[in-house]
Scaffold this motif. Structure first.
Motif, PDB file in Angstrom:
ATOM      1  N   PHE A 128       0.812  -1.208   0.000  1.00  0.00           N
ATOM      2  CA  PHE A 128       0.000   0.000   0.000  1.00  0.00           C
ATOM      3  C   PHE A 128       0.851   1.267   0.000  1.00  0.00           C
ATOM      4  O   PHE A 128       0.672   2.139  -0.815  1.00  0.00           O
ATOM      5  CB  PHE A 128      -0.958   0.011   1.193  1.00  0.00           C
ATOM      6  CG  PHE A 128      -1.881   1.189   1.190  1.00  0.00           C
ATOM      7  CD1 PHE A 128      -2.914   1.265   0.269  1.00  0.00           C
ATOM      8  CD2 PHE A 128      -1.704   2.242   2.067  1.00  0.00           C
ATOM      9  CE1 PHE A 128      -3.762   2.358   0.233  1.00  0.00           C
ATOM     10  CE2 PHE A 128      -2.546   3.335   2.045  1.00  0.00           C
ATOM     11  CZ  PHE A 128      -3.571   3.396   1.122  1.00  0.00           C
ATOM     12  N   TYR A 129       1.787   1.369   0.930  1.00  0.00           N
ATOM     13  CA  TYR A 129       2.610   2.567   1.029  1.00  0.00           C
ATOM     14  C   TYR A 129       3.758   2.481   0.031  1.00  0.00           C
ATOM     15  O   TYR A 129       4.267   1.408  -0.233  1.00  0.00           O
ATOM     16  CB  TYR A 129       3.157   2.723   2.442  1.00  0.00           C
ATOM     17  CG  TYR A 129       2.071   2.724   3.487  1.00  0.00           C
ATOM     18  CD1 TYR A 129       1.205   3.805   3.615  1.00  0.00           C
ATOM     19  CD2 TYR A 129       1.898   1.654   4.329  1.00  0.00           C
ATOM     20  CE1 TYR A 129       0.206   3.815   4.568  1.00  0.00           C
ATOM     21  CE2 TYR A 129       0.899   1.641   5.295  1.00  0.00           C
ATOM     22  CZ  TYR A 129       0.055   2.723   5.404  1.00  0.00           C
ATOM     23  OH  TYR A 129      -0.930   2.720   6.344  1.00  0.00           O
ATOM     24  N   GLY A 130       4.180   3.613  -0.489  1.00  0.00           N
ATOM     25  CA  GLY A 130       5.205   3.609  -1.523  1.00  0.00           C
ATOM     26  C   GLY A 130       6.500   4.276  -1.131  1.00  0.00           C
ATOM     27  O   GLY A 130       7.153   4.885  -1.968  1.00  0.00           O
ATOM     28  N   GLY A 131       6.894   4.163   0.125  1.00  0.00           N
ATOM     29  CA  GLY A 131       8.097   4.840   0.584  1.00  0.00           C
ATOM     30  C   GLY A 131       9.377   4.257   0.022  1.00  0.00           C
ATOM     31  O   GLY A 131       9.441   3.086  -0.339  1.00  0.00           O
ATOM     32  N   TRP A 132      10.388   5.120  -0.066  1.00  0.00           N
ATOM     33  CA  TRP A 132      11.714   4.742  -0.549  1.00  0.00           C
ATOM     34  C   TRP A 132      12.694   4.834   0.614  1.00  0.00           C
ATOM     35  O   TRP A 132      12.856   5.892   1.222  1.00  0.00           O
ATOM     36  CB  TRP A 132      12.165   5.683  -1.651  1.00  0.00           C
ATOM     37  CG  TRP A 132      11.420   5.607  -2.939  1.00  0.00           C
ATOM     38  CD1 TRP A 132      10.238   4.971  -3.207  1.00  0.00           C
ATOM     39  CD2 TRP A 132      11.818   6.222  -4.153  1.00  0.00           C
ATOM     40  NE1 TRP A 132       9.881   5.157  -4.510  1.00  0.00           N
ATOM     41  CE2 TRP A 132      10.840   5.930  -5.128  1.00  0.00           C
ATOM     42  CE3 TRP A 132      12.903   7.004  -4.522  1.00  0.00           C
ATOM     43  CZ2 TRP A 132      10.919   6.388  -6.436  1.00  0.00           C
ATOM     44  CZ3 TRP A 132      12.988   7.456  -5.820  1.00  0.00           C
ATOM     45  CH2 TRP A 132      12.002   7.136  -6.773  1.00  0.00           C
ATOM     46  N   ILE A 133      13.385   3.749   0.892  1.00  0.00           N
ATOM     47  CA  ILE A 133      14.351   3.714   1.983  1.00  0.00           C
ATOM     48  C   ILE A 133      15.727   4.034   1.421  1.00  0.00           C
ATOM     49  O   ILE A 133      16.231   3.354   0.531  1.00  0.00           O
ATOM     50  CB  ILE A 133      14.336   2.345   2.680  1.00  0.00           C
ATOM     51  CG1 ILE A 133      12.931   2.053   3.219  1.00  0.00           C
ATOM     52  CG2 ILE A 133      15.377   2.314   3.803  1.00  0.00           C
ATOM     53  CD1 ILE A 133      12.735   0.634   3.721  1.00  0.00           C
ATOM     54  N   THR A 134      16.318   5.101   1.944  1.00  0.00           N
ATOM     55  CA  THR A 134      17.640   5.573   1.549  1.00  0.00           C
ATOM     56  C   THR A 134      18.546   5.563   2.788  1.00  0.00           C
ATOM     57  O   THR A 134      18.055   5.403   3.908  1.00  0.00           O
ATOM     58  CB  THR A 134      17.552   6.986   0.932  1.00  0.00           C
ATOM     59  OG1 THR A 134      16.878   7.844   1.863  1.00  0.00           O
ATOM     60  CG2 THR A 134      16.784   6.972  -0.387  1.00  0.00           C
ATOM     61  N   PRO A 135      19.864   5.724   2.622  1.00  0.00           N
ATOM     62  CA  PRO A 135      20.782   5.575   3.761  1.00  0.00           C
ATOM     63  C   PRO A 135      20.529   6.511   4.936  1.00  0.00           C
ATOM     64  O   PRO A 135      20.865   6.155   6.066  1.00  0.00           O
ATOM     65  CB  PRO A 135      22.160   5.855   3.152  1.00  0.00           C
ATOM     66  CG  PRO A 135      22.019   5.528   1.724  1.00  0.00           C
ATOM     67  CD  PRO A 135      20.614   5.903   1.370  1.00  0.00           C
ATOM     68  N   GLU A 136      19.958   7.681   4.705  1.00  0.00           N
ATOM     69  CA  GLU A 136      19.780   8.620   5.813  1.00  0.00           C
ATOM     70  C   GLU A 136      18.509   8.374   6.615  1.00  0.00           C
ATOM     71  O   GLU A 136      18.280   9.010   7.639  1.00  0.00           O
ATOM     72  CB  GLU A 136      19.810  10.075   5.310  1.00  0.00           C
ATOM     73  CG  GLU A 136      18.506  10.592   4.722  1.00  0.00           C
ATOM     74  CD  GLU A 136      18.287  10.235   3.264  1.00  0.00           C
ATOM     75  OE1 GLU A 136      17.362  10.789   2.661  1.00  0.00           O
ATOM     76  OE2 GLU A 136      19.041   9.409   2.716  1.00  0.00           O
ATOM     77  N   VAL A 137      17.666   7.445   6.181  1.00  0.00           N
ATOM     78  CA  VAL A 137      16.371   7.223   6.814  1.00  0.00           C
ATOM     79  C   VAL A 137      16.420   5.989   7.711  1.00  0.00           C
ATOM     80  O   VAL A 137      16.873   4.925   7.287  1.00  0.00           O
ATOM     81  CB  VAL A 137      15.269   7.051   5.743  1.00  0.00           C
ATOM     82  CG1 VAL A 137      13.920   6.797   6.381  1.00  0.00           C
ATOM     83  CG2 VAL A 137      15.203   8.271   4.849  1.00  0.00           C
ATOM     84  N   ARG A 138      15.966   6.153   8.942  1.00  0.00           N
ATOM     85  CA  ARG A 138      15.946   5.059   9.913  1.00  0.00           C
ATOM     86  C   ARG A 138      14.522   4.745  10.337  1.00  0.00           C
ATOM     87  O   ARG A 138      13.707   5.634  10.488  1.00  0.00           O
ATOM     88  CB  ARG A 138      16.762   5.425  11.161  1.00  0.00           C
ATOM     89  CG  ARG A 138      18.235   5.626  10.877  1.00  0.00           C
ATOM     90  CD  ARG A 138      18.924   4.296  10.582  1.00  0.00           C
ATOM     91  NE  ARG A 138      20.324   4.469  10.294  1.00  0.00           N
ATOM     92  CZ  ARG A 138      20.868   4.294   9.090  1.00  0.00           C
ATOM     93  NH1 ARG A 138      20.136   3.961   8.069  1.00  0.00           N
ATOM     94  NH2 ARG A 138      22.150   4.450   8.916  1.00  0.00           N
ATOM     95  N   GLY A 139      14.239   3.447  10.565  1.00  0.00           N
ATOM     96  CA  GLY A 139      12.930   2.976  11.001  1.00  0.00           C
ATOM     97  C   GLY A 139      12.950   2.644  12.478  1.00  0.00           C
ATOM     98  O   GLY A 139      13.758   3.204  13.201  1.00  0.00           O
ATOM     99  N   PRO A 140      12.074   1.734  12.880  1.00  0.00           N
ATOM    100  CA  PRO A 140      11.342   0.783  12.052  1.00  0.00           C
ATOM    101  C   PRO A 140      10.249   1.455  11.225  1.00  0.00           C
ATOM    102  O   PRO A 140       9.746   2.523  11.584  1.00  0.00           O
ATOM    103  CB  PRO A 140      10.748  -0.196  13.069  1.00  0.00           C
ATOM    104  CG  PRO A 140      10.656   0.575  14.337  1.00  0.00           C
ATOM    105  CD  PRO A 140      11.784   1.572  14.309  1.00  0.00           C
ATOM    106  N   PHE A 141       9.906   0.795  10.102  1.00  0.00           N
ATOM    107  CA  PHE A 141       8.967   1.337   9.144  1.00  0.00           C
ATOM    108  C   PHE A 141       7.641   0.594   9.181  1.00  0.00           C
ATOM    109  O   PHE A 141       7.621  -0.631   9.249  1.00  0.00           O
ATOM    110  CB  PHE A 141       9.526   1.236   7.719  1.00  0.00           C
ATOM    111  CG  PHE A 141      10.898   1.816   7.558  1.00  0.00           C
ATOM    112  CD1 PHE A 141      11.105   3.180   7.650  1.00  0.00           C
ATOM    113  CD2 PHE A 141      11.984   0.996   7.320  1.00  0.00           C
ATOM    114  CE1 PHE A 141      12.373   3.717   7.502  1.00  0.00           C
ATOM    115  CE2 PHE A 141      13.254   1.521   7.163  1.00  0.00           C
ATOM    116  CZ  PHE A 141      13.450   2.891   7.256  1.00  0.00           C
TER     117      PHE A 141
END
Length: 161
Positions: free
Chosen positions: A139-152
Motif C-alpha cells: 500500500f505505502y510507496g516509501g523509498w528507503i535511503t541511507p539517511e532514513v531510519r525505522g522501524p517502518f
C-alpha cells in the motif's frame, strides 16, 4: 563525497502527522524494462510518521507515454483522491506501479502534476545514485535511503501501529 555523507540522519518517527512536504534537489531516477521512466532534480518529498519518504516527480520529467491510466483510486485523508497508473514498456506491464494526486487538498496542492512510483514495482529507483529499498507491503510507496531510519510501517503485523 556522496550527498549521503553530508545528509543528516532522519528517523521516520520524527516525521510529522499530518505529513510534511518539501522540495528535494537530489537526482531521482526511475527505471523499468530498460527505459528511464523519470529523471529529475525537482522532486517533492512527503514525510509522514512511521513511513520512509515518498518522492513525487514533476510530470514534465516523467515518460508519461509509458503510463496508462488504471482506473484505480485510493483516498488519503490529507492529500485527497489518488489516481493510479500502469507502466507499459513494450510487452512488459507493471500494474499500479505509479500514482498521482490530480487535485490534491491544501496544503499539498504542489503535488498536482507530479507522479510517484512504487520502487518495488519497477526495476530500479535511485536517489543521487543510491538504489533505494522499497517500503514493505503493497500500500505505502516509501523509498528507503541511507539517511532514513525505522522501524517502518508497511510490513507484516505493522498495520495497527
Amino acid at each position: 563525497m556522496s550527498s549521503y555523507e553530508t545528509t543528516p540522519m532522519e528517523s521516520v518517527w520524527d516525521y510529522p502527522r499530518p505529513p510534511a512536504l518539501r522540495r528535494d534537489p537530489r537526482q531521482i531516477v526511475v527505471e523499468c524494462a530498460g527505459e528511464v521512466l523519470a529523471r529529475t532534480t525537482g522532486a517533492l518529498k512527503i514525510m509522514e510518521t512511521s513511513h520512509p519518504p515518498v518522492f513525487y516527480v514533476p510530470s514534465a520529467d516523467v515518460r508519461t507515454d509509458l503510463l496508462r491510466y488504471a482506473s484505480h483510486h485510493t483516498w488519503c485523508e490529507w492529500k485527497g483522491m489518488a489516481d493510479y497508473w500502469d507502466v507499459l514498456v513494450g510487452p512488459d506491464i507493471r500494474a499500479l506501479a505509479a500514482w498521482s494526486y490530480p487535485d490534491p487538498r491544501p496544503p499539498y496542492t504542489e503535488l498536482a502534476d507530479h507522479v510517484a512510483f512504487y520502487a518495488g514495482r519497477v526495476d530500479r529507483c535511485t536517489v543521487d545514485g543510491y538504489r533505494v529499498q522499497p517500503q514493505q507491503g503493497d500500500f505505502y510507496g516509501g523509498w528507503i535511503t541511507p539517511e532514513v531510519r525505522g522501524p517502518f510501517k508497511g510490513g507484516a503485523r505493522t498495520h495497527g501501529w
